[in-house]
Design an enzyme around this catalytic site. Structure first.
Site, PDB file in Angstrom:
ATOM      1  N   LYS A 112     -64.777 -77.110  32.218  1.00  0.00           N
ATOM      2  CA  LYS A 112     -65.405 -76.589  33.431  1.00  0.00           C
ATOM      3  C   LYS A 112     -65.601 -77.688  34.484  1.00  0.00           C
ATOM      4  O   LYS A 112     -65.702 -77.398  35.679  1.00  0.00           O
ATOM      5  CB  LYS A 112     -66.765 -75.967  33.112  1.00  0.00           C
ATOM      6  CG  LYS A 112     -66.742 -74.844  32.077  1.00  0.00           C
ATOM      7  CD  LYS A 112     -66.557 -73.490  32.695  1.00  0.00           C
ATOM      8  CE  LYS A 112     -66.642 -72.328  31.735  1.00  0.00           C
ATOM      9  NZ  LYS A 112     -65.789 -72.373  30.530  1.00  0.00           N
TER      10      LYS A 112
HETATM   11  C1  LIG Z   1     -64.941 -71.589  29.869  1.00  0.00           C
HETATM   12  C2  LIG Z   1     -64.246 -72.108  28.656  1.00  0.00           C
HETATM   13  C3  LIG Z   1     -63.081 -71.499  28.147  1.00  0.00           C
HETATM   14  C4  LIG Z   1     -62.476 -70.246  28.741  1.00  0.00           C
HETATM   15  O1  LIG Z   1     -61.947 -70.430  30.018  1.00  0.00           O
HETATM   16  P1  LIG Z   1     -61.718 -69.169  30.994  1.00  0.00           P
HETATM   17  O2  LIG Z   1     -61.318 -69.758  32.286  1.00  0.00           O
HETATM   18  O3  LIG Z   1     -63.067 -68.477  31.060  1.00  0.00           O
HETATM   19  O4  LIG Z   1     -60.684 -68.314  30.375  1.00  0.00           O
HETATM   20  C5  LIG Z   1     -62.484 -72.066  27.024  1.00  0.00           C
HETATM   21  N1  LIG Z   1     -63.008 -73.154  26.426  1.00  0.00           N
HETATM   22  C6  LIG Z   1     -64.130 -73.765  26.881  1.00  0.00           C
HETATM   23  C7  LIG Z   1     -64.672 -74.941  26.156  1.00  0.00           C
HETATM   24  C8  LIG Z   1     -64.779 -73.270  28.017  1.00  0.00           C
HETATM   25  O5  LIG Z   1     -65.892 -73.878  28.446  1.00  0.00           O
END
Ligand SMILES: *Cc1c(COP(=O)(O)O)cnc(C)c1O
Length: 494
Positions: A112
């Site tokens: 993120k």
């Molecule tokens: C948010 C997240 C995901 C999923 O990503 P999306 O963009 O919501 O599909 C996968 N792994 C981690 C560690 C995340 O924080």
């Protein structure tokens, strides 16, 4: 004015990318998309000769055309600097015969950060000429909250308020949030569940009286939601940059196609891969990897999206999602911009919890997207085997993707598995997958044991937390959350 974006549900009104970023979601509830996507491709040759930051400037310039090159260069410098513990920002490393794209070298050790270090900078620039101050309000089940706090901390003209469910996040996740520095941040635990927090944040956004009181003070509330184009666009960068890294290593010839496998929740990450392809990146396949909440696996297989099912709490919690919001953008593009169809599908989802996509659009989607899923047992086994056989330590989200990727036969392309979190963010589950007992151990004890067991080192961003001071110890009931936001605005924007 370069009005590039309009809603997935209506092309009647269009806005600039700055306006789209400040608004987040379109007034009709749709997501902002551009019909010019891909008309101006990103030069592969340029990307292959450049580093992550220059590629970010190129990609963002294409997707956010009303930002000037100077504005974007300033945003990129602020977002992708010394707060990353890898010079490459998102390095590609070997994973057996495949590759691992490590997206977790940012300040909060999860993917993120790639978007949430950039979004506040894009908002800061977009606000100039608007003048209003922005208070971002988020409910978090753990990961997003810290990434938002870190991204917005100290960014002029913005503030951030994060709510998390009291006693329901891991001790490390709590410490990451409650030790956050910055004069413009606010953190509060809420007596209740994550859903309580999230429902109340939604209510706060629709509270007109609160909005009017804040407007008098020149403050507007905003979300840092993953459907914001300011979060989607930065994620396109690492698809291009990882490709460039493979070319420079001699693993891929420029122009040759590659396959990406993506651990998926809200469909933001993998959609960024689709955008990369539209911008000219040679992508053979995008594999959508899900955990036991495999609504996307069923959708891609049958063409019917059905959220009427049990919700599973898994060891890959950031993928525990039944409504993948960003999928709406793919439906728009796969139906060749049929706003009416998208509106009616989304109305079906809201009213009946299910919709079916016409076969013609599904054929297009299936031409690029493949899928698969892994339950917690598969995930644990993959963590163990990847460590034993390849000497690579991966977190549960990454393990879901690796399990799914392994089920596909080699197709002659180089294959990249996206790695979305540091294994040390989930030390306890990783340790237990390696066969260690973790009963009664706190987060730091698990981290220490994991270091000992594997000879790897925990990132300083996490191990350093034990020395940091708790700065935020507020706890409130759900009814008090609106008041907390209002006093945070008063304090931050004094
Ligand atoms: C948010 C997240 C995901 C999923 O990503 P999306 O963009 O919501 O599909 C996968 N792994 C981690 C560690 C995340 O924080």
């Amino acid at each position: 004015m370069n009005t590039f974006y309009h809603s997935t549900r209506s092309a009647a009104d269009s806005v600039t990318s700055k306006q789209a970023i400040l608004a987040g979601i379109a007034p009709d509830g749709g997501l902002y998309v551009s019909d010019e996507l891909g008309e101006k491709p990103v030069s592969l040759e340029a990307v292959c000769n450049r580093g992550f930051r220059e590629t970010a400037t190129d990609v963002l310039g294409t997707l956010l055309p009303d930002y000037t090159a100077d504005e974007l260069a300033g945003c990129v410098d602020a977002a992708y600097g010394a707060q990353w513990d890898s010079e490459a920002i998102c390095p590609v490393t070997p994973l057996g015969t495949d590759w691992l794209l490590e997206l977790y070298h940012g300040p909060t050790c999860a993917f993120k950060d790639v978007a949430l270090q950039m979004l506040p900078q894009l908002m800061r620039v977009a606000r100039v000429g608007d003048g209003r101050k922005i208070m971002v309000v988020t409910a978090t089940s753990g990961d997003t909250g810290k990434a938002a706090l870190d991204g917005f901390a100290g960014v002029e003209g913005t503030g951030v308020t994060v709510f998390y469910p009291h006693g329901k996040v891991s001790d490390i996740q709590r410490l990451q949030m409650v030790t956050q520095l910055g004069g413009n941040v606010a953190v509060c635990a809420v007596r209740g569940t994550f859903d309580d927090c999230q429902d109340e944040v939604k209510r706060i956004f629709s509270d007109r009286e609160l909005a009017a009181r804040l407007a008098e003070k020149g403050v507007v509330l905003s979300s840092a939601n993953s459907i914001n184009v300011g979060r989607l666009a930065p994620q396109v960068t690492y698809y291009f940059d990882s490709y460039a890294q493979l070319v420079r290593r001699g693993a891929v010839r420029m122009g040759e196609e590659v396959t990406f496998c993506v651990p998926t929740g809200n469909f933001g990450d993998v959609l960024a891969g689709y955008y990369a392809k539209r911008l000219g990146l040679p992508v053979r396949r995008l594999i959508v990897a899900s955990n036991a909440n495999n609504v996307l696996t069923d959708f891609l297989t049958t063409g019917t999206y059905d959220r009427r099912r049990d919700f599973h709490k898994t060891i890959s919690p950031s993928m525990d999602i039944l409504v993948s919001s960003n999928l709406e953008r793919l439906l728009y593009f796969a139906s060749e911009g049929d706003c009416e169809l998208v509106s009616s599908l989304m109305a079906d989802l809201a009213e009946k919890g299910v919709y079916t996509v016409p076969e013609r659009a599904m054929d297009k989607i299936r031409g690029l997207f493949a899928c698969g899923c892994a339950d917690d047992g598969d995930t644990r086994e993959t963590i163990l085997n990847t460590w034993r056989e390849l000497d690579v330590l991966i977190d549960p989200h990454t393990a879901v993707a690796k399990h799914v990727l392994d089920a596909f036969p080699a197709d002659g392309t180089e294959r990249v598995c996206l790695s979305t979190a540091s294994p040390y963010k989930f030390s306890s589950d990783v340790l237990s997958a390696l066969g260690e007992a973790v009963d009664g151990m706190n987060g730091f004890a698990c981290m220490d044991t994991l270091e000992h067991r594997t000879g790897t080192t925990a990132p300083a961003q996490l191990s350093g937390l034990r020395a940091e001071r708790v700065l935020h110890d507020d706890v409130c009931d759900r009814e008090r959350m609106g008041g907390f936001v209002e006093s945070a605005c008063a304090r931050v924007f004094l």
